[in-house]
Scaffold this active site. Structure first.
Site, PDB file in Angstrom:
ATOM      1  N   TYR A 156     -10.861  18.575  -3.581  1.00  0.00           N
ATOM      2  CA  TYR A 156     -13.280  19.058  -3.797  1.00  0.00           C
ATOM      3  C   TYR A 156     -13.537  19.265  -2.361  1.00  0.00           C
ATOM      4  CZ  TYR A 156     -17.346  16.807  -2.502  1.00  0.00           C
ATOM      5  OH  TYR A 156     -19.187  16.006  -1.846  1.00  0.00           O
ATOM      6  N   LYS A 184     -14.812  22.944  -0.723  1.00  0.00           N
ATOM      7  CA  LYS A 184     -16.494  23.028  -0.392  1.00  0.00           C
ATOM      8  C   LYS A 184     -16.575  23.870   1.382  1.00  0.00           C
ATOM      9  CE  LYS A 184     -19.959  20.344  -0.942  1.00  0.00           C
ATOM     10  NZ  LYS A 184     -20.891  20.800  -1.260  1.00  0.00           N
TER      11      LYS A 184
END
Length: 364
Positions: A211, A215
């Site tokens: 994640y 990002k």
């Protein structure tokens, strides 16, 4: 914004749906029915829904598709009117499939930026990221953007693991790597392999999970592709319920720390593996929203072709320790205990902390 700046013209909501009718249905059932808008409903009374439907325009979209999945006519009409774009779309699963996370968190923002360049009146592009793109860095982290190919591992390199031993981060190569693996394996095992690949690539470059790695790469692409578009990146820490606006304690669904707190309150988590003095950075959601609106006001007015980064957290001002989090939770559940299926109160004890998996496993 509808409550504090009611004169705003329109807010186009990009909603993932099969068609316009489905998008309108989701707007009416999943958004307008939220408790969050009760204060607006009280303000407008019987005209509430008419006011909301006049201000909110649902648009069928998909950030994983070119042109955001919008038909050319709709895209052109929106591009004529929009002056601020806010991107909060993300896949927040820590160990998501690498290909899925790359498509949403890395390529998604750049697709929206591509649309932003078609908006003639645009004064600002605001991207909601996460404070944890800072990876395994230690100490005070400055509010600086990432540049293409920058890695946490390279910054943390030592004489034992010099920078030249760390592979170069090439985002296009990462996307091709995930794509090649996806089409080279049987569908029965590809999901598992994709999850493992994401975690492996994140760890190599200095990030904890898929994640935050994807990002961070999304931020890199925005910085590289922004051109003259004014960009603001907001990096909040753990977002939890509102502290004040529109009323205290609101949050949608069970987020972040909530599963741990609820498990503890139900007596299912009597012990925890971790340092009780670890700092848990939590920030109320209304503070994140207020920070975003303030950034829009500041940078949207000047519309300078620059990129600004803001960290939104709490630990620099008031630290919350893991031990205190569970102490507060213990006090709450002692005064207001949850009930079991037999409708009797669940009794809990103070949280016990363990510094090794063996001790933790033997206790649990």
């Amino acid at each position: 914004m509808l409550r504090t700046v009611p004169d705003v013209g329109k807010i186009f909501l990009l909603i993932k749906a099969k068609n316009k009718e489905a998008a309108i249905h989701r707007l009416k059932t999943e958004i307008l029915e939220l408790e969050l808008f009760k204060c607006l409903e009280q303000m407008h009374g019987k005209s509430f829904k008419a006011f909301m439907m006049r201000k909110l325009v649902p648009v069928v979209r998909n950030v994983c598709e070119s042109n955001l999945g919008m038909d050319p006519y709709t895209a052109n009409e929106i591009a004529k009117e929009v002056d601020v774009i806010i991107n909060s779309a993300a896949n927040t699963t820590f160990d998501e499939r690498y290909d899925v996370a790359l498509n949403t968190n890395t390529s998604g923002p750049s697709r929206l930026l591509g649309f932003a360049k078609k908006c003639k009146k645009l004064s600002l592009f605001l991207h909601v990221s996460t404070a944890y793109v800072n990876g395994e860095r230690q100490g005070l982290i400055m509010e600086k953007p990432f540049h293409m190919g920058q890695t946490i591992a390279e910054e943390s390199a030592t004489s034992e693991s010099p920078p030249e031993s760390i592979p170069v981060l090439d985002i296009i190569a990462e996307i091709e790597l995930a794509s090649d693996l996806k089409f080279s394996m049987h569908e029965n095992v590809v999901a598992q392999k994709m999850i493992a690949l994401g975690l492996q690539r994140a760890n190599i470059f200095g990030w904890q999970n898929t994640y935050v790695f994807t990002k961070a790469m999304g931020e890199m692409l925005l910085n590289s592709m922004r051109g003259d578009i004014p960009v603001v990146i907001i990096r909040p820490s753990v977002i939890e319920s509102s502290i004040k606006e529109p009323f205290p304690g609101w949050i949608q669904g069970i987020k972040m720390l909530d599963p741990l707190i609820l498990s503890y309150g139900k007596g299912r988590l009597p012990g925890f593996l971790g340092d009780p003095k670890a700092v848990i950075d939590v920030v109320p959601l209304d503070m994140v929203v207020n920070s975003s609106i303030a950034a829009i006001a500041k940078h949207g007015i000047t519309a300078k072709p620059e990129l600004n980064v803001y960290h939104v957290g709490s630990s620099a001002v008031k630290q919350l320790l893991l031990h205190d989090l569970f102490k507060f939770s213990c006090n709450h559940f002692t005064c207001s205990p949850l009930m079991n299926l037999k409708r009797t109160n669940i009794r809990i004890n103070e949280m016990k902390f363990f510094n090794s998996m063996d001790n933790f496993a033997s206790y649990i």
